[in-house]
Design a protein around this motif. Sequence first.
Motif, PDB file in Angstrom:
ATOM      1  N   ALA A   1      -0.914 -22.570 -26.735  1.00 21.60           N
ATOM      2  CA  ALA A   1      -1.319 -23.978 -26.656  1.00 21.60           C
ATOM      3  C   ALA A   1      -0.342 -24.776 -25.795  1.00 21.60           C
ATOM      4  CB  ALA A   1      -1.419 -24.579 -28.052  1.00 21.60           C
ATOM      5  N   GLY A   2       0.934 -24.447 -25.885  1.00 17.25           N
ATOM      6  CA  GLY A   2       1.931 -25.121 -25.067  1.00 17.25           C
ATOM      7  C   GLY A   2       1.826 -24.775 -23.594  1.00 17.25           C
ATOM      8  N   ALA A   3       1.347 -23.557 -23.298  1.00 17.80           N
ATOM      9  CA  ALA A   3       1.272 -23.088 -21.913  1.00 17.80           C
ATOM     10  C   ALA A   3       0.025 -23.563 -21.190  1.00 17.80           C
ATOM     11  CB  ALA A   3       1.342 -21.558 -21.882  1.00 17.80           C
ATOM     12  N   ILE A   4      -1.143 -23.540 -21.852  1.00 16.63           N
ATOM     13  CA  ILE A   4      -2.400 -23.876 -21.163  1.00 16.63           C
ATOM     14  C   ILE A   4      -3.087 -25.094 -21.768  1.00 16.63           C
ATOM     15  CG2 ILE A   4      -2.737 -21.464 -20.471  1.00 16.63           C
ATOM     16  CD1 ILE A   4      -5.044 -21.369 -22.578  1.00 16.63           C
ATOM     17  N   GLY A   5      -2.533 -25.625 -22.863  1.00 16.54           N
ATOM     18  CA  GLY A   5      -3.132 -26.779 -23.524  1.00 16.54           C
ATOM     19  C   GLY A   5      -3.936 -26.363 -24.743  1.00 16.54           C
ATOM     20  N   PRO A   6      -3.772 -27.056 -25.856  1.00 15.06           N
ATOM     21  CA  PRO A   6      -4.525 -26.710 -27.066  1.00 15.06           C
ATOM     22  C   PRO A   6      -6.028 -26.859 -26.907  1.00 15.06           C
ATOM     23  CG  PRO A   6      -3.395 -28.819 -27.330  1.00 15.06           C
ATOM     24  CD  PRO A   6      -2.880 -28.208 -26.068  1.00 15.06           C
ATOM     25  N   GLY A   7      -6.460 -27.740 -26.010  1.00 16.14           N
ATOM     26  CA  GLY A   7      -7.884 -27.955 -25.792  1.00 16.14           C
ATOM     27  C   GLY A   7      -8.576 -26.813 -25.082  1.00 16.14           C
ATOM     28  N   ARG A   8      -7.809 -25.851 -24.620  1.00 14.56           N
ATOM     29  CA  ARG A   8      -8.388 -24.645 -24.002  1.00 14.56           C
ATOM     30  C   ARG A   8      -8.023 -23.389 -24.800  1.00 14.56           C
ATOM     31  NH1 ARG A   8     -10.908 -26.047 -19.552  1.00 14.56           N
ATOM     32  NH2 ARG A   8     -10.239 -27.889 -18.409  1.00 14.56           N
ATOM     33  N   THR A   9      -7.560 -23.584 -26.028  1.00 19.21           N
ATOM     34  CA  THR A   9      -7.070 -22.477 -26.838  1.00 19.21           C
ATOM     35  C   THR A   9      -7.847 -22.388 -28.147  1.00 19.21           C
ATOM     36  OG1 THR A   9      -4.844 -22.820 -25.937  1.00 19.21           O
ATOM     37  CG2 THR A   9      -5.027 -21.482 -27.931  1.00 19.21           C
ATOM     38  N   GLY A  10      -8.474 -21.228 -28.386  1.00 15.33           N
ATOM     39  CA  GLY A  10      -9.176 -20.975 -29.637  1.00 15.33           C
ATOM     40  C   GLY A  10      -8.656 -19.709 -30.278  1.00 15.33           C
ATOM     41  N   LEU A  11      -9.165 -19.427 -31.474  1.00 10.35           N
ATOM     42  CA  LEU A  11      -8.699 -18.286 -32.257  1.00 10.35           C
ATOM     43  C   LEU A  11      -9.845 -17.723 -33.068  1.00 10.35           C
ATOM     44  CD1 LEU A  11      -6.444 -16.514 -33.621  1.00 10.35           C
ATOM     45  CD2 LEU A  11      -6.140 -18.415 -35.230  1.00 10.35           C
ATOM     46  N   ARG A  12      -9.897 -16.400 -33.175  1.00 13.48           N
ATOM     47  CA  ARG A  12     -10.877 -15.742 -34.050  1.00 13.48           C
ATOM     48  C   ARG A  12     -10.164 -15.066 -35.219  1.00 13.48           C
ATOM     49  NH1 ARG A  12     -15.250 -10.796 -33.055  1.00 13.48           N
ATOM     50  NH2 ARG A  12     -17.040 -11.933 -33.859  1.00 13.48           N
ATOM     51  N   LEU A  13     -10.668 -15.317 -36.418  1.00 15.36           N
ATOM     52  CA  LEU A  13     -10.139 -14.718 -37.638  1.00 15.36           C
ATOM     53  C   LEU A  13     -11.282 -14.124 -38.457  1.00 15.36           C
ATOM     54  CD1 LEU A  13      -7.624 -17.510 -38.737  1.00 15.36           C
ATOM     55  CD2 LEU A  13      -7.051 -15.315 -37.681  1.00 15.36           C
ATOM     56  N   SER A  14     -10.943 -13.153 -39.296  1.00 24.07           N
ATOM     57  CA  SER A  14     -11.946 -12.518 -40.171  1.00 24.07           C
ATOM     58  C   SER A  14     -11.275 -12.260 -41.522  1.00 24.07           C
ATOM     59  CB  SER A  14     -12.443 -11.213 -39.553  1.00 24.07           C
ATOM     60  OG  SER A  14     -11.350 -10.340 -39.268  1.00 24.07           O
ATOM     61  N   PRO A  15     -11.224 -13.269 -42.393  1.00 21.34           N
ATOM     62  CA  PRO A  15     -10.383 -13.205 -43.589  1.00 21.34           C
ATOM     63  C   PRO A  15     -10.628 -12.027 -44.524  1.00 21.34           C
ATOM     64  CG  PRO A  15     -11.036 -15.469 -43.182  1.00 21.34           C
ATOM     65  CD  PRO A  15     -11.805 -14.621 -42.213  1.00 21.34           C
ATOM     66  N   VAL A  16     -11.865 -11.537 -44.612  1.00 20.91           N
ATOM     67  CA  VAL A  16     -12.127 -10.466 -45.583  1.00 20.91           C
ATOM     68  C   VAL A  16     -12.796  -9.236 -44.975  1.00 20.91           C
ATOM     69  CG1 VAL A  16     -12.177 -11.961 -47.608  1.00 20.91           C
ATOM     70  CG2 VAL A  16     -14.293 -11.594 -46.308  1.00 20.91           C
ATOM     71  N   THR A  17     -12.880  -9.143 -43.651  1.00 17.07           N
ATOM     72  CA  THR A  17     -13.505  -7.949 -43.084  1.00 17.07           C
ATOM     73  C   THR A  17     -12.644  -6.721 -43.380  1.00 17.07           C
ATOM     74  OG1 THR A  17     -14.562  -7.011 -41.133  1.00 17.07           O
ATOM     75  CG2 THR A  17     -12.426  -7.990 -40.786  1.00 17.07           C
ATOM     76  N   PRO A  18     -13.281  -5.575 -43.665  1.00 18.12           N
ATOM     77  CA  PRO A  18     -12.519  -4.340 -43.843  1.00 18.12           C
ATOM     78  C   PRO A  18     -12.379  -3.519 -42.561  1.00 18.12           C
ATOM     79  CG  PRO A  18     -14.771  -4.001 -44.568  1.00 18.12           C
ATOM     80  CD  PRO A  18     -14.698  -5.424 -44.091  1.00 18.12           C
ATOM     81  N   SER A  19     -12.787  -4.075 -41.429  1.00 18.84           N
ATOM     82  CA  SER A  19     -12.835  -3.331 -40.168  1.00 18.84           C
ATOM     83  C   SER A  19     -11.517  -2.651 -39.836  1.00 18.84           C
ATOM     84  CB  SER A  19     -13.203  -4.272 -39.021  1.00 18.84           C
ATOM     85  OG  SER A  19     -14.484  -4.821 -39.199  1.00 18.84           O
ATOM     86  N   ASN A  20     -11.632  -1.472 -39.245  1.00 20.01           N
ATOM     87  CA  ASN A  20     -10.470  -0.733 -38.738  1.00 20.01           C
ATOM     88  C   ASN A  20      -9.415  -0.465 -39.811  1.00 20.01           C
ATOM     89  OD1 ASN A  20     -11.189  -0.296 -35.943  1.00 20.01           O
ATOM     90  ND2 ASN A  20     -11.043  -2.518 -35.688  1.00 20.01           N
ATOM     91  N   ASP A  21      -9.885  -0.160 -41.018  1.00 23.37           N
ATOM     92  CA  ASP A  21      -9.010   0.231 -42.119  1.00 23.37           C
ATOM     93  C   ASP A  21      -7.935  -0.823 -42.402  1.00 23.37           C
ATOM     94  OD1 ASP A  21      -8.182   2.019 -44.146  1.00 23.37           O
ATOM     95  OD2 ASP A  21      -6.650   2.881 -42.835  1.00 23.37           O
ATOM     96  N   ILE A  22      -8.293  -2.097 -42.225  1.00 19.26           N
ATOM     97  CA  ILE A  22      -7.308  -3.151 -42.450  1.00 19.26           C
ATOM     98  C   ILE A  22      -7.075  -3.385 -43.944  1.00 19.26           C
ATOM     99  CG2 ILE A  22      -8.957  -5.068 -42.347  1.00 19.26           C
ATOM    100  CD1 ILE A  22      -5.375  -5.028 -40.890  1.00 19.26           C
ATOM    101  N   GLY A  23      -8.077  -3.101 -44.782  1.00 16.49           N
ATOM    102  CA  GLY A  23      -7.913  -3.315 -46.216  1.00 16.49           C
ATOM    103  C   GLY A  23      -7.931  -4.797 -46.571  1.00 16.49           C
ATOM    104  N   GLN A  24      -8.047  -5.099 -47.846  1.00 15.67           N
ATOM    105  CA  GLN A  24      -8.058  -6.492 -48.292  1.00 15.67           C
ATOM    106  C   GLN A  24      -6.646  -6.954 -48.623  1.00 15.67           C
ATOM    107  OE1 GLN A  24     -10.406  -8.524 -47.983  1.00 15.67           O
ATOM    108  NE2 GLN A  24     -12.213  -7.226 -47.786  1.00 15.67           N
ATOM    109  N   ASP A  25      -6.281  -8.116 -48.140  1.00 14.06           N
ATOM    110  CA  ASP A  25      -5.017  -8.726 -48.533  1.00 14.06           C
ATOM    111  C   ASP A  25      -5.040  -9.002 -50.036  1.00 14.06           C
ATOM    112  OD1 ASP A  25      -2.487 -10.176 -47.343  1.00 14.06           O
ATOM    113  OD2 ASP A  25      -3.326 -11.532 -48.860  1.00 14.06           O
ATOM    114  N   SER A  26      -3.874  -9.037 -50.648  1.00 13.60           N
ATOM    115  CA  SER A  26      -3.824  -9.251 -52.097  1.00 13.60           C
ATOM    116  C   SER A  26      -4.294 -10.651 -52.494  1.00 13.60           C
ATOM    117  CB  SER A  26      -2.402  -9.020 -52.613  1.00 13.60           C
ATOM    118  OG  SER A  26      -1.506  -9.955 -52.026  1.00 13.60           O
TER     119      SER A  26
END
Length: 361
Positions: free
Chosen positions: A214-239
């Motif tokens: 965000a500091g380098a290119i501006g927060p208005g051009r910065t997004g993020l993808r999250l997947s709080p409970v997906t089990p993809s790629n053997d990530i497992g569930q956080d406690s």
Amino acid sequence: MTSLFDPIRLGDVELSNRVVMAPLTRNRAIHQLPNALHVEYYRQRASAGLIISEGTQICPEGQGYLDTPGIHTPEQVAAWRKVTDAVHAEGGRIAVQLWHVGRISLKAFQPGGQAPVSSTAKPATTKTYATEGFVNVDVPRALRTDEIPGLIQAYVHAARCAIEAGFDAVEVHGANGYLLDQFLRDSVNDRTDAYGGSIENRARLLIEVMTAIAGAIGPGRTGLRLSPVTPSNDIGQDSNPQALFNYVAEQLAPLKLAFLHVVEGATGGPRDVAPFDFEAMRQKFGGSWMVNNGYSREMAMDVIAKGLADTVAFGRAFIGNPDLVQRLRQNSELQESNRATYYGGGAEGYIDYPTLAQSKA
């Protein structure tokens, strides 16, 4: 009442509608470079309010799959510029997804045949796509604490390359069991340094990466993808996924990012894989909220009308329907995509799906 087809501004980016093309790995890069197929593929889908590109590695160590593109060399920047120019010529907007797979990789993809890097030295019980098809991933090594600043700079460098290549924004891939997710979840992260242990420590790398970009290119051009409970790629569930991702959302809020893109449930699978209050997380974030995972036209229109999301990302539907926005607008039948051509190959199943106009011609 707000509609799925109304324009919206995400940060610094004006979208003509709220239908987003989700990132889709298709394994058609040549020597990590997008090519003429990519130019046509993304051009065809430029009616989306925003296209988010396939996962694109931020550095050589970030690669984990065969024939995926990068965004860290001048050659890659030049190749992607042809894609962004084509999308813009059609009036579209496009973001690149900045990707580091972490332990979901093979030594064969790593510089010098080294072990993949992760938050941990524990291997994932999952497969990746290689020359011989889907194969088991290799055992990783845990990143040293003194290597983390260089990793953050790799993200920043890739973000700057993306803007140079003409992308309207970047989406950092923090989902689906890849590197940043490997740091976030205590199901994988077994570190004892400042990046392991408590929720604050496990979220530290993600927050540092987002703050730096965000500091380098501006927060208005910065997004993020999250997947709080997906089990993809053997990530497992956080406690305690609710506490973890509520904390992440709270820490991200002051950055005023362009959007937060959230996969609800198991990526590409059941939406009810584990209990999670996405609305509580949305309230903690307070910014533009993008939802994803198995949305039908009715679900998408409902969530926008109720103000529970600002944009809706569609994945597989965009593979078989380059004119998905028009089909959704008219409530037209959607074409099925050919799963046999999802990964690798050429034009078949990639740029040969007809639009409504072509079907009637």
